[in-house]
Motif scaffolding. Structure first.
Motif, PDB file in Angstrom:
ATOM      1  N   UNK A  98      -5.478   7.712   6.589  1.00  0.00           N
ATOM      2  CA  UNK A  98      -4.138   7.742   6.010  1.00  0.00           C
ATOM      3  C   UNK A  98      -3.598   9.168   5.936  1.00  0.00           C
ATOM      4  N   UNK A  99      -4.444  10.100   5.520  1.00  0.00           N
ATOM      5  CA  UNK A  99      -3.992  11.477   5.347  1.00  0.00           C
ATOM      6  C   UNK A  99      -3.711  12.177   6.665  1.00  0.00           C
ATOM      7  N   UNK A 107       6.205  12.127   7.584  1.00  0.00           N
ATOM      8  CA  UNK A 107       7.278  11.133   7.680  1.00  0.00           C
ATOM      9  C   UNK A 107       6.728   9.708   7.589  1.00  0.00           C
ATOM     10  N   UNK A 108       5.554   9.486   8.242  1.00  0.00           N
ATOM     11  CA  UNK A 108       4.957   8.157   8.192  1.00  0.00           C
ATOM     12  C   UNK A 108       4.410   7.866   6.802  1.00  0.00           C
ATOM     13  N   UNK A 109       3.836   8.896   6.176  1.00  0.00           N
ATOM     14  CA  UNK A 109       3.332   8.717   4.804  1.00  0.00           C
ATOM     15  C   UNK A 109       4.494   8.417   3.851  1.00  0.00           C
ATOM     16  N   UNK A 110       5.610   9.075   4.089  1.00  0.00           N
ATOM     17  CA  UNK A 110       6.785   8.833   3.257  1.00  0.00           C
ATOM     18  C   UNK A 110       7.225   7.364   3.360  1.00  0.00           C
ATOM     19  N   UNK A 111       7.225   6.848   4.581  1.00  0.00           N
ATOM     20  CA  UNK A 111       7.602   5.452   4.796  1.00  0.00           C
ATOM     21  C   UNK A 111       6.600   4.514   4.132  1.00  0.00           C
ATOM     22  N   UNK A 112       5.315   4.848   4.231  1.00  0.00           N
ATOM     23  CA  UNK A 112       4.268   4.009   3.645  1.00  0.00           C
ATOM     24  C   UNK A 112       4.385   3.988   2.121  1.00  0.00           C
ATOM     25  N   UNK A 113       4.634   5.141   1.521  1.00  0.00           N
ATOM     26  CA  UNK A 113       4.781   5.217   0.068  1.00  0.00           C
ATOM     27  C   UNK A 113       6.034   4.468  -0.388  1.00  0.00           C
ATOM     28  N   UNK A 165       9.605   4.199  12.207  1.00  0.00           N
ATOM     29  CA  UNK A 165       8.413   4.730  11.511  1.00  0.00           C
ATOM     30  C   UNK A 165       7.398   3.618  11.245  1.00  0.00           C
ATOM     31  N   UNK A 166       7.896   2.451  10.812  1.00  0.00           N
ATOM     32  CA  UNK A 166       6.971   1.343  10.544  1.00  0.00           C
ATOM     33  C   UNK A 166       6.336   0.828  11.834  1.00  0.00           C
ATOM     34  N   UNK A 167       7.050   0.958  12.945  1.00  0.00           N
ATOM     35  CA  UNK A 167       6.477   0.550  14.228  1.00  0.00           C
ATOM     36  C   UNK A 167       5.307   1.474  14.583  1.00  0.00           C
ATOM     37  N   UNK A 168       5.462   2.775  14.302  1.00  0.00           N
ATOM     38  CA  UNK A 168       4.363   3.716  14.564  1.00  0.00           C
ATOM     39  C   UNK A 168       3.163   3.427  13.662  1.00  0.00           C
ATOM     40  N   UNK A 169       3.452   3.076  12.407  1.00  0.00           N
ATOM     41  CA  UNK A 169       2.369   2.719  11.475  1.00  0.00           C
ATOM     42  C   UNK A 169       1.640   1.475  11.989  1.00  0.00           C
ATOM     43  N   UNK A 170       2.400   0.486  12.493  1.00  0.00           N
ATOM     44  CA  UNK A 170       1.797  -0.736  13.034  1.00  0.00           C
ATOM     45  C   UNK A 170       0.933  -0.418  14.250  1.00  0.00           C
ATOM     46  N   UNK A 171       1.386   0.514  15.097  1.00  0.00           N
ATOM     47  CA  UNK A 171       0.610   0.893  16.285  1.00  0.00           C
ATOM     48  C   UNK A 171      -0.716   1.530  15.879  1.00  0.00           C
ATOM     49  N   UNK A 172      -0.678   2.372  14.848  1.00  0.00           N
ATOM     50  CA  UNK A 172      -1.916   3.030  14.372  1.00  0.00           C
ATOM     51  C   UNK A 172      -2.883   1.985  13.828  1.00  0.00           C
ATOM     52  N   UNK A 173      -2.343   1.035  13.035  1.00  0.00           N
ATOM     53  CA  UNK A 173      -3.189  -0.014  12.464  1.00  0.00           C
ATOM     54  C   UNK A 173      -3.802  -0.873  13.564  1.00  0.00           C
ATOM     55  N   UNK A 174      -3.035  -1.167  14.604  1.00  0.00           N
ATOM     56  CA  UNK A 174      -3.558  -1.981  15.700  1.00  0.00           C
ATOM     57  C   UNK A 174      -4.676  -1.244  16.447  1.00  0.00           C
TER      58      UNK A 174
END
Length: 309
Positions: A253-254, A259-265, A292-301
């Motif tokens: 996560x860190x 920007x992605x952390x901001x979206x997650x929070x 941003x959420x699409x990038x978070x989804x890509x990381x999770x995948x």
């Protein structure tokens, strides 16, 4: 009583505007609900039957107003319990009856309606009114919109279709097991038809029910749309929170960008908010936040794919 019977009862009390209209209405009524009787020496008569008392009285009244010869009137009782009675008007074959049927253009069949005035709109309305009383039907406005005129006479059906289209009604014609069906399946068309044949009360009832029905349909469409949008919002929020949880559980996560952390929070603080609400709260555009959420989804995948290897 069915809605069609209500319409027939109402228009049976409409008075033709003149003799020409009376002839047109009577001719259509007898053609739709009557049958010719052949006698000797080429003479013909006619027998008309209906289960509607008001229509029988109307047919008898118009005949008596037009011709000196009096029809025989009979009532045939229904054979089953609660079966409607049939009212029969019968004019036996004779020279006089043959002349009358020629005046009404019902005989000979090759010249049907050639003596009937169908140029004026009043006569056309009377003709449609007679046809409906003789063999018409219309559904309750609560159900599907449908009006039909059923006859075994193809030329008569074609003439009805022609007149309906003169009034710009969306009428069509088809055949059904040897009979010919002229019908309208649009609410506006059925409503206009009721007006044209003089069924004012039935028209008001039809429109009243139709307005309520369409309002309910509109409300249901709005509710269904809002429900679908709400479901999409919930699904998106659940999916985004799951992606964030996957990244947090992996210890990466860190390592995400600020920007992605901001979206997650932002999502963690507003677990049930829509994307529009999140964008408004963050000062970002909706498309920017979605990216941003699409990038978070890509990381999770990617993390899940690595875990499966």
């Amino acid at each position: 009583m069915s809605f069609a019977e209500e319409v027939k009862n109402e228009i049976a009390h409409c008075k033709p505007k003149n003799a020409a209209c009376r002839y047109a209405e009577l001719a259509a009524l007898l053609c739709m609900g009557g049958s010719l009787m052949l006698g000797s020496h080429g003479q013909v008569g006619i027998e008309f039957s209906t289960s509607n008392n008001a229509v029988a009285r109307k047919a008898l009244t118009m005949w008596r107003q037009s011709f000196a010869i009096r029809p025989e009137v009979r009532v045939r009782q229904g054979l089953r319990l609660r079966k409607k009675n049939y009212y029969i008007l019968r004019v036996p074959p004779s020279l006089i009856s043959t002349e009358i049927l020629e005046q009404l253009s019902l005989f000979p069949k090759a010249q049907e309606f050639h003596t009937i005035n169908l140029k004026s709109q009043d006569c056309q309305r009377a003709f449609l009114r007679g046809a409906f009383m003789g063999g018409g039907s219309v559904n309750q406005p609560k159900g599907d919109y449908h009006m039909e005129l059923l006859t075994g006479n193809e030329a008569f059906a074609a003439l009805l279709l022609k007149i309906l289209r003169r009034f710009h009604l969306p009428a069509k014609m088809t055949d059904r097991k040897g009979d010919y069906l002229v019908y309208i399946k649009e609410g506006n068309g059925v409503s206009s038809f009721l007006q044209y044949i003089g069924a004012s009360q039935a028209y008001m009832k039809f429109e009243s029910v139709r307005v309520v029905k369409e309002m309910r349909n509109n409300v249901n469409r709005v509710v269904n749309c809002e429900t679908a949008n709400l479901q999409k919002t919930v699904d998106a929020a659940v999916r985004q929170r799951r992606d964030i949880h996957v990244i947090q559980a992996s210890g990466l996560y860190q390592q995400m960008t600020p920007k992605l952390q901001e979206a997650a929070e932002l999502r963690a603080e507003n677990p049930e908010a829509s994307m529009s609400e999140l964008a408004s709260a963050s000062g970002l555009t909706k498309s920017g936040l979605a990216h941003r959420f699409k990038k978070i989804a890509d990381i999770a995948r990617q993390i899940e794919e690595q875990g499966e290897k």
